[in-house]
Write a protein that holds these residues in place. Structure first.
Motif, PDB file in Angstrom:
ATOM      1  N   ASP A  50       0.827  -1.211   0.000  1.00  0.00           N
ATOM      2  CA  ASP A  50       0.000   0.000   0.000  1.00  0.00           C
ATOM      3  C   ASP A  50       0.861   1.261   0.000  1.00  0.00           C
ATOM      4  N   LEU A  51       1.976   1.253   0.736  1.00  0.00           N
ATOM      5  CA  LEU A  51       2.864   2.416   0.744  1.00  0.00           C
ATOM      6  C   LEU A  51       3.468   2.652  -0.644  1.00  0.00           C
ATOM      7  N   LYS A  52       3.785   1.573  -1.344  1.00  0.00           N
ATOM      8  CA  LYS A  52       4.303   1.720  -2.704  1.00  0.00           C
ATOM      9  C   LYS A  52       3.269   2.368  -3.619  1.00  0.00           C
ATOM     10  N   ALA A  53       2.010   1.954  -3.469  1.00  0.00           N
ATOM     11  CA  ALA A  53       0.956   2.555  -4.286  1.00  0.00           C
ATOM     12  C   ALA A  53       0.741   4.013  -3.933  1.00  0.00           C
ATOM     13  N   ARG A  54       0.821   4.341  -2.643  1.00  0.00           N
ATOM     14  CA  ARG A  54       0.638   5.749  -2.248  1.00  0.00           C
ATOM     15  C   ARG A  54       1.780   6.613  -2.755  1.00  0.00           C
ATOM     16  N   CYS A  55       3.000   6.130  -2.712  1.00  0.00           N
ATOM     17  CA  CYS A  55       4.136   6.904  -3.232  1.00  0.00           C
ATOM     18  C   CYS A  55       4.036   7.055  -4.747  1.00  0.00           C
ATOM     19  N   ARG A  56       3.466   6.062  -5.411  1.00  0.00           N
ATOM     20  CA  ARG A  56       3.315   6.160  -6.857  1.00  0.00           C
ATOM     21  C   ARG A  56       2.305   7.244  -7.222  1.00  0.00           C
ATOM     22  N   ASP A  57       1.276   7.439  -6.404  1.00  0.00           N
ATOM     23  CA  ASP A  57       0.283   8.482  -6.680  1.00  0.00           C
ATOM     24  C   ASP A  57       0.861   9.887  -6.532  1.00  0.00           C
ATOM     25  N   GLY A  58       1.797  10.072  -5.595  1.00  0.00           N
ATOM     26  CA  GLY A  58       2.422  11.382  -5.431  1.00  0.00           C
ATOM     27  C   GLY A  58       1.428  12.446  -5.014  1.00  0.00           C
ATOM     28  N   LEU A  59       1.477  13.575  -5.706  1.00  0.00           N
ATOM     29  CA  LEU A  59       0.588  14.690  -5.390  1.00  0.00           C
ATOM     30  C   LEU A  59      -0.811  14.493  -5.951  1.00  0.00           C
ATOM     31  N   GLU A  60      -1.010  13.491  -6.755  1.00  0.00           N
ATOM     32  CA  GLU A  60      -2.333  13.230  -7.320  1.00  0.00           C
ATOM     33  C   GLU A  60      -3.173  12.392  -6.360  1.00  0.00           C
ATOM     34  N   TYR A  61      -3.190  12.810  -5.143  1.00  0.00           N
ATOM     35  CA  TYR A  61      -3.921  12.082  -4.111  1.00  0.00           C
ATOM     36  C   TYR A  61      -5.351  12.600  -4.022  1.00  0.00           C
ATOM     37  N   SER A  62      -6.266  11.695  -3.754  1.00  0.00           N
ATOM     38  CA  SER A  62      -7.670  12.067  -3.582  1.00  0.00           C
ATOM     39  C   SER A  62      -8.342  11.031  -2.693  1.00  0.00           C
ATOM     40  N   GLY A  63      -9.485  11.400  -2.155  1.00  0.00           N
ATOM     41  CA  GLY A  63     -10.225  10.462  -1.334  1.00  0.00           C
ATOM     42  C   GLY A  63     -10.674   9.241  -2.093  1.00  0.00           C
ATOM     43  N   GLN A  64     -10.925   9.415  -3.383  1.00  0.00           N
ATOM     44  CA  GLN A  64     -11.341   8.281  -4.194  1.00  0.00           C
ATOM     45  C   GLN A  64     -10.208   7.263  -4.344  1.00  0.00           C
ATOM     46  N   ALA A  65      -8.961   7.768  -4.521  1.00  0.00           N
ATOM     47  CA  ALA A  65      -7.824   6.857  -4.620  1.00  0.00           C
ATOM     48  C   ALA A  65      -7.613   6.102  -3.312  1.00  0.00           C
ATOM     49  N   TRP A  66      -7.838   6.781  -2.177  1.00  0.00           N
ATOM     50  CA  TRP A  66      -7.737   6.116  -0.885  1.00  0.00           C
ATOM     51  C   TRP A  66      -8.761   4.978  -0.796  1.00  0.00           C
ATOM     52  N   ALA A  67      -9.991   5.233  -1.237  1.00  0.00           N
ATOM     53  CA  ALA A  67     -11.030   4.202  -1.182  1.00  0.00           C
ATOM     54  C   ALA A  67     -10.683   3.013  -2.071  1.00  0.00           C
ATOM     55  N   VAL A  68     -10.059   3.285  -3.229  1.00  0.00           N
ATOM     56  CA  VAL A  68      -9.667   2.197  -4.124  1.00  0.00           C
ATOM     57  C   VAL A  68      -8.617   1.318  -3.466  1.00  0.00           C
ATOM     58  N   ARG A  69      -7.625   1.942  -2.824  1.00  0.00           N
ATOM     59  CA  ARG A  69      -6.582   1.167  -2.154  1.00  0.00           C
ATOM     60  C   ARG A  69      -7.167   0.335  -1.015  1.00  0.00           C
ATOM     61  N   LYS A  70      -8.107   0.901  -0.296  1.00  0.00           N
ATOM     62  CA  LYS A  70      -8.712   0.168   0.809  1.00  0.00           C
ATOM     63  C   LYS A  70      -9.502  -1.034   0.301  1.00  0.00           C
ATOM     64  N   ARG A  71     -10.220  -0.877  -0.805  1.00  0.00           N
ATOM     65  CA  ARG A  71     -10.976  -2.004  -1.358  1.00  0.00           C
ATOM     66  C   ARG A  71     -10.048  -3.106  -1.845  1.00  0.00           C
ATOM     67  N   GLU A  72      -8.890  -2.745  -2.334  1.00  0.00           N
ATOM     68  CA  GLU A  72      -7.949  -3.762  -2.797  1.00  0.00           C
ATOM     69  C   GLU A  72      -7.355  -4.563  -1.648  1.00  0.00           C
ATOM     70  N   LEU A  73      -7.214  -3.938  -0.473  1.00  0.00           N
ATOM     71  CA  LEU A  73      -6.633  -4.634   0.671  1.00  0.00           C
ATOM     72  C   LEU A  73      -7.650  -5.449   1.446  1.00  0.00           C
ATOM     73  N   THR A  74      -8.918  -5.133   1.324  1.00  0.00           N
ATOM     74  CA  THR A  74      -9.944  -5.780   2.145  1.00  0.00           C
ATOM     75  C   THR A  74     -10.015  -7.291   1.941  1.00  0.00           C
ATOM     76  N   PRO A  75     -10.006  -7.854   0.707  1.00  0.00           N
ATOM     77  CA  PRO A  75     -10.108  -9.329   0.566  1.00  0.00           C
ATOM     78  C   PRO A  75      -8.953 -10.061   1.234  1.00  0.00           C
ATOM     79  N   ALA A  76      -7.767  -9.444   1.301  1.00  0.00           N
ATOM     80  CA  ALA A  76      -6.604 -10.124   1.890  1.00  0.00           C
ATOM     81  C   ALA A  76      -6.496  -9.908   3.390  1.00  0.00           C
ATOM     82  N   SER A  77      -7.372  -9.126   3.976  1.00  0.00           N
ATOM     83  CA  SER A  77      -7.310  -8.876   5.428  1.00  0.00           C
ATOM     84  C   SER A  77      -8.737  -8.772   5.957  1.00  0.00           C
ATOM     85  N   SER A  78      -9.211  -7.559   6.128  1.00  0.00           N
ATOM     86  CA  SER A  78     -10.590  -7.268   6.498  1.00  0.00           C
ATOM     87  C   SER A  78     -10.794  -5.775   6.285  1.00  0.00           C
ATOM     88  N   SER A  79     -12.010  -5.321   6.389  1.00  0.00           N
ATOM     89  CA  SER A  79     -12.286  -3.910   6.170  1.00  0.00           C
ATOM     90  C   SER A  79     -11.594  -3.031   7.216  1.00  0.00           C
TER      91      SER A  79
END
Length: 543
Positions: A50-79
């Motif tokens: 997740d940190l690698k994905a956040r660094c790749r986004d750089g200044l193009e950060y948004s709440g929508q991108a945060w939600a996308v990253r969270k949805r990608e992590l949920t199946p491998a862990s939990s919400s």
């Protein structure tokens, strides 16, 4: 003499906004430790991704991108695990941005220092306020080359900041570099590998108000039972219903245990973090929660019973109590600490010194402690002090930020206000105006003790300079001294001493005696003992 910079007004430091307490996880079985390692390793790999994905986004950060990253992590862990991971990633990226800005400011300060010294003639002597030129042509040439290196580094750092690029190492850059110097660090490869993996684990969960015991992911019951919601791939390891794993040992928080128990009973949010200390081979759990900030007292109310001025040094805290008029009372105190050794030892030394300081303040009945608002960010640069490597190490070793945070947090529980003052000229003016007058035959006042007096007087908004003693009419101070700070309402406090005629002896009071108004009757240099002129009679002729 150059122009003095303006002095900022003192202010009361706000209290802490959160609490963190730690205790040890004891009586763990080998199965418990195995599960903790598996959970930490699995969630740590997700945090790295997740940190690698956040660094790749750089200044193009948004709440929508945060939600996308969270949805990608949920199946491998939990919400809830995914929410904790993404929040920690965002905080780590923001910290890296702040450190990047501090690095740029440090490079700019070094470049300015080198440019100023290169512009001066070689061998020119410096002053107390500004350094001179470099000692030799060889040093001048070496610094000119270093200037180009710093400019290149500054250009690269600015380019990364403009592009939103940060450089982060999960586990720490220092520990990563230690891998190439195992002999110097006195570590084996397996020991280093264990520390590296433990630092990269992730086992922390944010609290939720209204949920059972304040946390659904890592839950600690009022009787100290610890249970963990296992990630989906590790659900087969559960030993309790609903995919939970209950540890064999129980925990108890000694510090602030009552507050923790009240929050658990009321189902208020509490965040937990489980980590492993590889040096001691111990497991710990840290509980943290937010608290409402304590209302800040007006500075006049805090200073109603005097103040204790504190001067922070590399190995001790120099403190002196001042009354409401700014006069030092009693004797100075010194609270020593040792800042050598590991970080845990240094932190314990600072806490112990601050505890003794606060106990002394409560004994004195003082409700305010004045400290300097120190910030050595611009003073630690290599080019600021040149060859004075020991002094640079001294500045780097002073825990100014940690001491200020610790003091504000600990004083909040004792009802003592912390007043921050501008540190400009406190040591210099304190030594100039207070060190010699406060030195006695039985007490040697140091420069640091005098600086503590200056800090306390600045917190009280008194001038640091002592009141000038008027010329005494005699050797004895029978009419009282004038060096103490008088109140603003005292009549005639700026007037001259009254002239009282008469002798100045202990047996006869001033203005009394037969010859009180006749100065010629007193046996003093330049005065005759008789009113008439004296002549020697001529010798008789018979002799």
């Amino acid at each position: 003499m150059g122009e003095l910079r303006s002095i900022a007004a003192p202010f009361v430091v706000s209290g802490p906004a959160g609490v963190a307490v730690r205790t040890r996880l004891k009586q763990l079985t080998p199965g418990d430790e195995k599960v903790l390692r598996l959970v930490g390793g699995h969630l740590g790999s997700l945090a790295s991704r997740d940190l690698k994905a956040r660094c790749r986004d750089g200044l193009e950060y948004s709440g929508q991108a945060w939600a996308v990253r969270k949805r990608e992590l949920t199946p491998a862990s939990s919400s809830r695990w995914a929410g904790s991971i993404t929040k920690a990633t965002h905080d780590q990226w923001a910290l890296a941005r702040r450190c990047q800005l501090a690095h740029i400011q440090n490079l700019e300060a070094g470049i300015r220092a080198i440019e100023d010294r290169l512009a001066l003639p070689v061998g020119e002597r410096g002053t107390k306020r500004a350094p001179g030129g470099y000692r030799s042509r060889r040093e001048w040439h070496a610094k000119s080359r270093r200037l180009r290196v710093l400019r290149d580094r500054l250009a690269a750092a600015r380019a990364d900041r403009d592009a939103g690029i940060v450089h982060v190492v999960r586990g720490g850059k220092r520990l990563a570099r230690t891998r190439h110097h195992l002999e110097t660090a006195q570590l084996t490869e397996s020991a280093w590998r264990g520390r590296w993996e433990a630092e990269r684990w992730f086992c922390q969960a944010d609290g939720e108000s209204g949920k059972r015991y304040g946390n659904e992911t890592i839950r600690v019951s009022p009787d100290g039972q610890v249970s963990i919601k296992l990630p989906a791939p590790l659900a087969h390891l559960a030993n309790a219903p609903h995919g939970r794993y209950v540890l064999a040992g129980r925990v108890a928080f000694a510090h602030r245990g009552t507050e923790w128990a009240d929050r658990v009973a009321a189902n208020r949010a509490i965040a937990y973090r489980i980590h492993h200390d590889t040096g001691r081979d111990r497991w710990y759990v840290t509980a943290s929660w937010q608290i409402p900030p304590t209302p800040t007292l007006p500075i006049e109310v805090a200073l109603a019973h005097g103040v204790i001025g504190v001067d922070m040094n590399a190995d001790h805290l120099a403190a002196w109590r001042l009354d409401v008029r700014g006069n030092p009372t009693g004797s100075p105190r010194r609270f020593s600490y040792d800042l050598t050794g590991p970080a845990g030892h240094r932190d314990a030394q600072v806490r112990h010194a601050l505890t003794r300081l606060l106990h002394w303040a409560k004994t004195c009945g003082v409700r305010a402690i004045a400290v300097e608002d120190l910030d050595f960010a611009a003073e630690k640069t290599r080019e600021k002090h040149g060859r004075r490597t020991r002094f640079r190490q001294l500045l780097s070793g002073m825990p100014t930020g940690r001491l200020r945070a610790r003091l504000a947090s600990m004083a909040d529980q004792t009802g003592i206000a912390i007043i921050a003052v501008d540190p400009a000229y406190t040591s210099r003016w304190g030594a100039q105006h207070w060190q010699k007058p406060l030195t006695k035959t039985t007490r040697q006042t140091t420069r640091h003790d005098a600086a503590a007096v200056a800090i306390g007087r600045r917190a009280q908004q008194h001038p640091i300079r002592r009141r000038t003693t008027p010329p005494p009419p005699h050797r004895r101070d029978a009419v009282g001294h004038r060096t103490a700070q008088a109140g603003s309402g005292v009549a005639g406090r700026e007037g001259t001493r009254p002239r009282i005629p008469g002798p100045r002896t202990r047996s006869v009071r001033a203005g009394c005696g037969a010859n009180a108004g006749n100065q010629n009757a007193q046996h003093r240099p330049g005065r005759s003992a008789e009113h008439e002129t004296w002549q020697q009679d001529s010798l008789p002729l018979s002799l």
